[in-house]
Design a protein around this motif. Structure first.
Motif, PDB file in Angstrom:
ATOM      1  N   SER A  89      86.418 -42.755  37.201  1.00 61.22           N
ATOM      2  CA  SER A  89      87.557 -42.304  36.298  1.00 61.22           C
ATOM      3  C   SER A  89      88.199 -40.880  36.651  1.00 61.22           C
ATOM      4  O   SER A  89      89.171 -40.765  36.747  1.00 61.22           O
ATOM      5  CB  SER A  89      87.141 -42.097  34.772  1.00 61.22           C
ATOM      6  N   LEU A  90      87.272 -40.003  37.084  1.00 60.74           N
ATOM      7  CA  LEU A  90      87.658 -38.632  37.442  1.00 60.74           C
ATOM      8  C   LEU A  90      88.235 -38.957  38.890  1.00 60.74           C
ATOM      9  O   LEU A  90      89.543 -38.452  39.009  1.00 60.74           O
ATOM     10  CB  LEU A  90      86.429 -37.835  37.677  1.00 60.74           C
ATOM     11  N   THR A  91      87.551 -39.753  39.853  1.00 59.22           N
ATOM     12  CA  THR A  91      88.413 -40.014  41.061  1.00 59.22           C
ATOM     13  C   THR A  91      89.918 -40.710  41.028  1.00 59.22           C
ATOM     14  O   THR A  91      90.631 -40.155  41.610  1.00 59.22           O
ATOM     15  CB  THR A  91      87.286 -40.774  41.888  1.00 59.22           C
ATOM     16  N   GLU A  92      89.607 -41.593  39.926  1.00 56.85           N
ATOM     17  CA  GLU A  92      90.911 -42.418  39.675  1.00 56.85           C
ATOM     18  C   GLU A  92      91.842 -41.576  39.221  1.00 56.85           C
ATOM     19  O   GLU A  92      93.309 -41.574  39.564  1.00 56.85           O
ATOM     20  CB  GLU A  92      90.819 -43.488  38.788  1.00 56.85           C
ATOM     21  N   LYS A  93      91.693 -40.646  38.280  1.00 53.85           N
ATOM     22  CA  LYS A  93      92.548 -39.747  37.626  1.00 53.85           C
ATOM     23  C   LYS A  93      92.976 -38.717  38.550  1.00 53.85           C
ATOM     24  O   LYS A  93      94.316 -38.609  38.519  1.00 53.85           O
ATOM     25  CB  LYS A  93      91.895 -38.959  36.390  1.00 53.85           C
ATOM     26  N   GLN A  94      92.377 -38.063  39.208  1.00 49.58           N
ATOM     27  CA  GLN A  94      93.023 -37.318  40.565  1.00 49.58           C
ATOM     28  C   GLN A  94      93.953 -38.147  41.192  1.00 49.58           C
ATOM     29  O   GLN A  94      94.842 -37.318  41.796  1.00 49.58           O
ATOM     30  CB  GLN A  94      91.659 -36.727  41.520  1.00 49.58           C
ATOM     31  N   GLN A  95      93.610 -39.170  41.840  1.00 51.33           N
ATOM     32  CA  GLN A  95      94.539 -40.030  42.663  1.00 51.33           C
ATOM     33  C   GLN A  95      95.967 -40.295  41.868  1.00 51.33           C
ATOM     34  O   GLN A  95      96.782 -40.125  42.343  1.00 51.33           O
ATOM     35  CB  GLN A  95      93.803 -41.318  42.983  1.00 51.33           C
ATOM     36  N   LEU A  96      95.630 -40.776  40.646  1.00 47.13           N
ATOM     37  CA  LEU A  96      96.866 -40.896  39.780  1.00 47.13           C
ATOM     38  C   LEU A  96      97.681 -39.793  39.762  1.00 47.13           C
ATOM     39  O   LEU A  96      99.182 -39.657  39.711  1.00 47.13           O
ATOM     40  CB  LEU A  96      96.494 -41.468  38.428  1.00 47.13           C
ATOM     41  N   GLN A  97      96.959 -38.492  39.528  1.00 48.18           N
ATOM     42  CA  GLN A  97      97.762 -37.276  39.162  1.00 48.18           C
ATOM     43  C   GLN A  97      98.766 -37.024  40.469  1.00 48.18           C
ATOM     44  O   GLN A  97      99.826 -36.526  40.206  1.00 48.18           O
ATOM     45  CB  GLN A  97      96.791 -36.258  38.739  1.00 48.18           C
ATOM     46  N   ALA A  98      98.178 -37.264  41.661  1.00 48.51           N
ATOM     47  CA  ALA A  98      98.864 -36.763  42.933  1.00 48.51           C
ATOM     48  C   ALA A  98     100.072 -38.024  43.023  1.00 48.51           C
ATOM     49  O   ALA A  98     101.048 -37.612  43.234  1.00 48.51           O
ATOM     50  CB  ALA A  98      97.934 -36.990  44.104  1.00 48.51           C
ATOM     51  N   ASP A  99      99.687 -39.033  42.655  1.00 52.79           N
ATOM     52  CA  ASP A  99     100.680 -40.061  43.042  1.00 52.79           C
ATOM     53  C   ASP A  99     101.875 -39.950  41.651  1.00 52.79           C
ATOM     54  O   ASP A  99     102.955 -39.979  42.172  1.00 52.79           O
ATOM     55  CB  ASP A  99     100.304 -41.593  42.675  1.00 52.79           C
ATOM     56  N   VAL A 100     101.507 -39.752  40.545  1.00 52.45           N
ATOM     57  CA  VAL A 100     102.605 -39.451  39.432  1.00 52.45           C
ATOM     58  C   VAL A 100     103.127 -38.368  39.501  1.00 52.45           C
ATOM     59  O   VAL A 100     104.651 -38.431  39.427  1.00 52.45           O
ATOM     60  CB  VAL A 100     101.636 -39.685  38.089  1.00 52.45           C
ATOM     61  N   GLY A 101     102.446 -37.124  40.309  1.00 49.69           N
ATOM     62  CA  GLY A 101     103.263 -35.983  40.487  1.00 49.69           C
ATOM     63  C   GLY A 101     104.400 -36.143  41.216  1.00 49.69           C
ATOM     64  O   GLY A 101     105.540 -35.486  41.328  1.00 49.69           O
ATOM     65  N   ALA A 102     103.971 -36.870  42.482  1.00 46.01           N
ATOM     66  CA  ALA A 102     105.031 -37.033  43.764  1.00 46.01           C
ATOM     67  C   ALA A 102     106.321 -38.026  43.003  1.00 46.01           C
ATOM     68  O   ALA A 102     107.312 -37.727  43.261  1.00 46.01           O
ATOM     69  CB  ALA A 102     104.342 -37.746  44.721  1.00 46.01           C
ATOM     70  N   MET A 103     105.782 -38.953  42.340  1.00 43.12           N
ATOM     71  CA  MET A 103     106.816 -39.693  41.654  1.00 43.12           C
ATOM     72  C   MET A 103     107.894 -38.949  40.631  1.00 43.12           C
ATOM     73  O   MET A 103     109.136 -39.276  40.639  1.00 43.12           O
ATOM     74  CB  MET A 103     106.305 -40.879  40.933  1.00 43.12           C
ATOM     75  N   ALA A 104     107.164 -38.125  40.073  1.00 45.75           N
ATOM     76  CA  ALA A 104     108.004 -37.367  39.009  1.00 45.75           C
ATOM     77  C   ALA A 104     109.024 -36.334  39.788  1.00 45.75           C
ATOM     78  O   ALA A 104     110.173 -36.053  39.408  1.00 45.75           O
ATOM     79  CB  ALA A 104     107.112 -36.578  38.058  1.00 45.75           C
TER      80      ALA A 104
END
Length: 580
Positions: free
Chosen positions: A29-44
């Motif tokens: 979950s932590l690894t997934e969360k970090q990846q999602l944070q980067a992806d979603v941040g770029a999308m925002a």
């Protein structure tokens, strides 16, 4: 809906649930969360830049009549607003514990879902808009524009001619209905593609409200205001139209609410001066703020309707204004100043919480200033309106507000029943419910408006809350700073403390921040009833939470501390606003 920017840009309301991803253990979950944070941040970041670019285009269109190709701005961003993007944002939200972060992700999720829907419905939206702009109808051999119908009805003295125009416009409505029906069917399909069980489930997420329970409030409003409404409308019908209320039709409504008593009090060239004069008493002067641009040019291609546009909050806020006349124009100017002030004084640095989110709070601030046109003290001070002239105008404007509240209740109930009772005849359902809300028996030509009169995704849920919250804000300002609260610099500080939060607080949280328990419709109804001399009281037992439930997962926000700058106003010696 308030005409801020096209639906393509402005579908920024609160959603939450989309299909959830599979469970994970802690390390994954932590690894997934970090990846999602980067992806979603770029999308925002991309979404923010795109929205700024689109807002600048809208500004050019509004102020100078420039051609706008909003669709072209999406070139190169085709992969941004997709179902997969929406699900990734939702997945990150479900992996997030921090309440503030959840709120920001909810607002972003809403924006992406709105863009997805707008793009998918663009063909229907464009077709409807182009068709409406081109529609005409003929009366006595003269061709008239459908878009001018309401204005023509308001200006027409003869009842027979009003009804002739209204009837003549019906074939144009029937043509428009064909496009609107196809759009509605496609919207239903898209909602299910996003993972929602029903149109109503999507609307509940969008409006952050239990629509079923909110319908109880709508029903209570119709019942509690029925008798007072008839008394008020009978008086107004006799005075304005010279006929009993039972004899009027929908064609007479625009004429009924014409504010003829005070039109001369708002001559051309004074609307902007009145707005500045109102704000100066609170030490608020937008013309001195470097982050605010006011375009007061009178250009040929410029829209006559005022507009506040937040290109980037709070560093680039713009107001378009073209000199106009009359009380409606003045109301629109003050409404837009409310939007501009909210954006200009926002201190929230997070894009999602400053710019996106459900519009209820922003509309409440705008309604607060627009409601000055219904304040007897402000009318005398800034427009020289007093005595019998003021009394008659206030009777008309308050009756109109009551009419709009009941109509919003009816539209909400109609749309809910429409999507629950799929086997029901939409026209018959419209006739049944709207005849109650308007208290005017609907004719066949009225029923043909059943699709034109339908709102997108239960918009009345926001309208209710904005009107009611604005009423509470006004009552609190009067209780704290006096009947002419706009003269008190402390009132400006009070409001700036609220505006500083941007859209980070829900409407209920704003109500709590100013000392209220939550949203209380009775405050507004008390004001209207006092003006109209007809008491109105709701029985809200069991429906309070339906008005403004907390957003899912945001429990930490339900009892917020006072907004910055409000601490001194929350002290025990400060009296709360009077309750009905």
């Amino acid at each position: 809906m308030h005409p801020r920017i096209p639906l393509l840009l402005a579908f920024a309301c609160c959603l939450s649930a989309c299909p959830k991803g599979p469970p994970n253990d802690g390390r994954q979950s932590l690894t997934e969360k970090q990846q999602l944070q980067a992806d979603v941040g770029a999308m925002a970041t991309k979404a923010e830049a795109l929205l700024e670019n689109q807002s600048r285009l809208v500004w050019g269109f509004w102020t100078e009549g420039k051609h706008v190709d909003v669709a072209g701005t999406y070139t190169g961003h085709e992969a941004l607003f997709t179902v997969e993007s929406i699900r990734r944002i939702d997945r990150l939200r479900n992996l997030t514990d921090d309440a503030r972060e959840v709120r920001a992700l909810t607002a972003l999720h809403s924006h992406f879902a709105g863009e997805y829907l707008s793009h998918a419905l663009a063909e229907f939206n464009d077709a409807a808009a182009n068709l409406e702009a081109s529609l005409t109808f003929t009366v006595d051999g003269k061709e008239l524009r459908y878009r001018d119908l309401e204005r023509l009805l308001a200006n027409e003295r003869t009842a027979a001619r009003r009804r002739a125009m209204y009837t003549a416009a019906t074939p144009a409505i029937e043509r428009l209905n064909q496009t609107l029906r196809r759009r509605e069917e496609r919207a239903e399909e898209l909602v299910r593609e996003l993972g929602f069980d029903s149109y109503e489930a999507f609307g509940s997420e969008l409006r952050q409200s239990d629509l079923g329970r909110l319908s109880v409030l709508a029903e209570e409003i119709l019942q509690a205001t029925q008798a007072p409404y008839r008394v008020v409308m009978e008086r107004l019908s006799q005075r304005e139209l010279g006929m009993p209320f039972k004899d009027i039709t929908r064609a007479d409504i625009p004429r009924l609410f014409r504010a003829r008593e005070v039109e001369d009090a708002f001559p051309k060239g004074e609307s902007l001066l009145k707005a500045h004069g109102t704000l100066s008493g609170m030490n608020l002067d937008l013309s001195e703020l470097t982050n605010v641009t006011i375009d007061a040019r009178e250009l040929k291609g410029k829209s006559s309707r005022p507009l506040a546009l937040a290109v980037k909050v709070p560093s680039d806020v713009r107001i378009s204004f073209r000199p106009g006349t009359g009380v409606l124009h003045q109301a629109r100017v003050l409404h837009e100043f409310g939007h501009a002030l909210h954006a200009a004084f926002t201190k929230e640095t997070r894009f999602e919480l400053a710019r996106l989110g459900n519009p209820t709070v922003g509309e409440a601030y705008s309604a607060l200033f627009e409601d000055l046109l219904e304040d007897p003290v402000w009318l005398e001070e800034h427009a020289g309106v007093s005595g019998e002239q003021r009394s008659q105008y206030l009777a008309t404007s308050s009756a109109h507000k009551l009419y709009l509240i009941r109509r919003a209740a009816g539209r909400l109930l109609y749309q809910l029943e429409l999507h629950r009772r799929v086997e029901a005849d939409p026209k018959a359902l419209y006739r049944e419910i709207m005849s109650r809300s308007d208290d005017i028996p609907l004719k066949d030509v009225d029923v043909e408006r059943y699709l034109v009169d339908q709102e997108d995704f239960f918009q009345s849920a926001d309208s209710f809350r904005a009107w009611f919250l604005a009423g509470q804000l006004q009552a609190q300002l009067k209780a704290r700073f006096g009947p002419a609260w706009w003269r008190a610099p402390q009132a400006g500080d009070f409001l700036k403390g609220l505006w500083a939060k941007g859209n980070a607080l829900s409407a209920r949280e704003v109500a709590q921040a100013i000392g209220e328990k939550g949203i209380e419709p009775d405050v507004l109804l008390l004001r209207l009833g006092t003006t109209l001399q007809v008491p109105m009281k709701l029985n809200l037992e069991g429906v309070e939470d339906a008005i403004l439930p907390a957003a899912p997962g945001l429990e930490d926000f339900t009892q917020p501390p006072p907004a910055p700058g409000l601490e001194e106003f929350s002290a025990p010696q400060t009296p709360p606003a009077p309750k009905p």
